[in-house]
Write a protein that holds these residues in place. Structure first.
Motif, short mmCIF file in Angstrom:
data_model
loop_
_atom_site.label_atom_id
_atom_site.label_comp_id
_atom_site.label_asym_id
_atom_site.label_seq_id
_atom_site.Cartn_x
_atom_site.Cartn_y
_atom_site.Cartn_z
N GLY A 142 0.75 -1.55 0.17
CA GLY A 142 -0.08 0.15 0.12
C GLY A 142 0.81 1.04 0.18
N GLY A 143 2.21 1.21 0.80
CA GLY A 143 2.66 2.49 0.96
C GLY A 143 3.38 2.60 -0.75
N ALA A 144 4.46 1.73 -0.85
CA ALA A 144 4.61 1.43 -2.63
C ALA A 144 3.30 2.14 -3.07
N VAL A 145 2.26 1.32 -3.68
CA VAL A 145 1.43 2.21 -4.42
C VAL A 145 0.97 3.54 -4.01
N GLY A 146 0.77 3.92 -2.56
CA GLY A 146 0.61 5.24 -2.21
C GLY A 146 1.98 6.09 -3.01
N ILE A 147 3.38 5.97 -2.89
CA ILE A 147 4.32 6.66 -3.29
C ILE A 147 3.97 7.17 -5.12
#
Length: 621
Positions: free
Chosen positions: A270-275
């Motif tokens: 989720g963090g990678a996609v959010g970035i």
């Protein structure tokens, strides 16, 4: 100071792009390498931290939802190898994969018939189609295997339903195959029965008879017997078929662990996609953002280098920063001055025009004044010409005193010319930097005539002396066309702008206006606006100065031009004509600053029309 002049600091000759020889047009901007452009664009994306943070938060929320929704999901898997009905399963000449369509089998496995059989076996009370909601049937590439995967929040239920669906599918497939075989046998048997009856009747008739008269009937009997034999063989083959639908090679068992990726992996994904989402949003915002957000944007739009970037200053700070010790602002002005001193286009004839594209001229005025002080430090004689003839105020903001009129001006004016530029010349004390001269602006009726007068030309021509530098200060270019009337008389235009308050398209248009009028954009000085609200006037009040005191029209109450108020008997009409500049100018600039510089100034022109250089005739009595 000597070390600075010889190239110390950021303003030395090493920082200046190579210039063309005399007589050739020098390159405006050095082309940037692709890695530099990428780094510049990435830095511009970081100007939108809220969008990037919002994208990251959305990604983390999505990852948290994924981790929560899959934390109690269990998947049981069962594999089945399909077989086609065949008489000899060991015959190598039979290509089983050509007799099976795996896509059709997958659809049959997820059909309602299969669900109904499984529901009957499981004693499922609900709609049988509900069993198919959590079922997934796949076919590994280049194989005759069907993989049944059933998802549930109970590991035991997952395994139980997966096996039930597999058994239901195999049973349904075997049933369908047997029904097809029985139908074929029944059809063949219907063909065989009348032929066998006919054969029996003919055999009974020919029993014991011989001779040539019965040879034809014996031939018919033989043909009937061959047909009976053929049908019996086909029936025998169908009855001998192996009707096994398939073989279960993996029985579903209750899973011991959840099938989800887990909280750590879910949040990481989720963090990678959010970035990525945040950077995408920032990029979209950057693409549709008309403002010039970086030095690269300004340089590419004007096709001129950025000579310096000024920090944010307050309205209450004095224009002249040279008298403050260890002032970063003063050092930045020196750096800009030294870069200009090493520019080939400005070194031969030191004529410089300083102007802002739009908004307030306070920063442009500060740049002109501090550049004059920096040039004075090098031993040059510097003259500032305030070509702001609608709202002159520079004299009251500096420590200035009168100078004697030059002899050539006394001869030309005959001692009685009181129009601008007139005979007034002031000297400004710049502290340790020395001093420079100032020709203050004065309100005139015909601005265009004053700017194109022979007296103005003679002021600019003073820079023919290598030891003299002339700096012309004009109103914003998009407010009035005063600057365009002078750009062909100077060696370069220094644009002073706040990149947040001007669009890239406006900077490109500014360059087209300057070059179209015969001028050259020498460079750009960037700043971050003025702090502290509305611009302060010379007396510490609001920037919009009342014009009731007619003694102030010449830039001060004292001096030779203080008696010119008699020439403006109709001053109220004149001031009303300029109200669009005095009122709309500051108000629009404040609105543009509050809105991030994206709103157009409706009260001002775009400098493409000569309507700005207007004259106001006196009202007849």
């Amino acid at each position: 100071m000597t070390q600075h002049a010889q190239g110390g600091g950021s303003g030395g000759p090493a920082a200046i792009p190579a210039v063309a020889p005399a007589g050739q047009v020098p390159p405006a901007v050095v082309m940037e390498d692709e890695p530099d452009l990428l780094r510049d664009q990435f830095r511009q994306l970081l100007r939108y931290p809220r969008l990037i943070t919002g994208g990251v938060l959305l990604g983390l929320l999505g990852g948290a939802w994924l981790g929560f929704s899959t934390s109690d999901t269990y998947v049981a898997t069962s594999d089945v190898v399909l077989r086609a009905a065949t008489e000899d399963p060991f015959n190598p000449s039979i290509a089983v994969e050509k007799t099976l369509d795996m896509n059709t089998e997958r659809q049959a496995a997820t059909s309602r018939r299969t669900a109904e059989k499984a529901a009957e076996k499981l004693a499922y009370d609900g709609d049988p189609a509900g069993l198919l909601n959590e079922l997934q049937v796949t076919n590994p590439p280049k194989s005759l295997v069907l993989r049944f995967s059933y998802t549930s929040d109970n590991p035991g239920v997952s395994a139980q339903r997966a096996n039930a669906l597999v058994d239901a599918y195999l049973a349904d497939r075997q049933e369908q195959t047997e029904n097809t075989r029985d139908t074929m046998i029944e059809g063949l048997q219907k063909q065989l029965n009348p032929i066998a009856k006919e054969h029996d009747k003919l055999a009974e008739k020919l029993d014991g008879r011989t001779g040539s008269d019965v040879e034809a009937e014996y031939t018919v009997k033989a043909n009937l017997l061959n047909r009976i034999t053929e049908l019996n063989n086909r029936i025998s083959k169908l009855k001998a078929l192996d009707m096994t639908p398939g073989k279960v090679i993996k029985v579903a068992t209750a899973p011991t662990e959840s099938d989800g990726p887990g909280w750590a992996l879910s949040l990481g994904l989720g963090g990678a996609v959010g970035i990525a989402l945040g950077l995408l949003l920032a990029w979209v915002r950057l693409v549709f953002d008309p403002a010039a957000r970086s030095e690269g944007d300004v340089a590419r739009a004007l096709r001129a280098p950025v000579l310096g970037s000024l920090p944010r200053t307050g309205d209450s700070e004095p224009l002249l920063a040279e008298n403050r010790e260890d002032s970063p602002l003063a050092e930045e002005y020196r750096s800009i001055a030294y870069r200009l001193a090493y520019d080939q286009r400005f070194a031969d004839r030191r004529r410089l025009l300083v102007a802002a594209p739009r908004g307030s001229s306070r920063t442009a005025t500060a740049v002109a004044v501090n550049l004059a002080a920096s040039f004075a430090e090098t031993g040059k004689r510097v003259l500032i010409v305030e070509a702001e003839l609608r709202r002159p105020s520079l004299e009251n903001q500096l420590r200035a005193r009168e100078l004697n009129r030059p002899s050539w001006r006394q001869d030309a004016d005959g001692g009685g010319n009181s129009g601008w530029p007139g005979t007034r010349r002031l000297t400004v004390d710049a502290g340790e930097s020395g001093s420079f001269e100032l020709v203050p602006g004065t309100r005139v009726r015909n601005v265009a005539r004053a700017l194109t007068s022979p007296e103005m030309s003679r002021l600019v021509e003073e820079a023919n002396d290598p030891q003299v530098t002339v700096i012309v200060l004009t109103p914003p270019v998009f407010a009035y066309a005063d600057a365009l009337a002078l750009v062909d008389r100077v060696d370069g235009v220094l644009v002073v702008c706040d990149p947040r308050g001007v669009h890239r398209s406006q900077l490109s248009r500014l360059r087209d206006l300057i070059t179209g009028a015969g001028g050259t954009v020498l460079g750009t000085v960037m700043h971050r606006g003025q702090g502290g609200g509305k611009e302060k006037g010379p007396q510490g009040g609001k920037g919009r100065r009342k014009s009731g005191g007619r003694g102030q029209r010449g830039g001060g109450a004292s001096g030779p031009d203080s008696g010119d108020s008699g020439r403006y008997a109709d001053a109220d009409r004149y001031e009303a004509a300029d109200q669009g500049y005095d009122d709309g100018y500051d108000t629009d600039y404040e609105a543009a600053g509050q809105n991030g510089g994206y709103e157009q100034q409706a009260a001002q022109g775009d400098a493409s029309s000569t309507m700005a250089l207007r004259t106001v005739a006196p009202r007849r009595q």
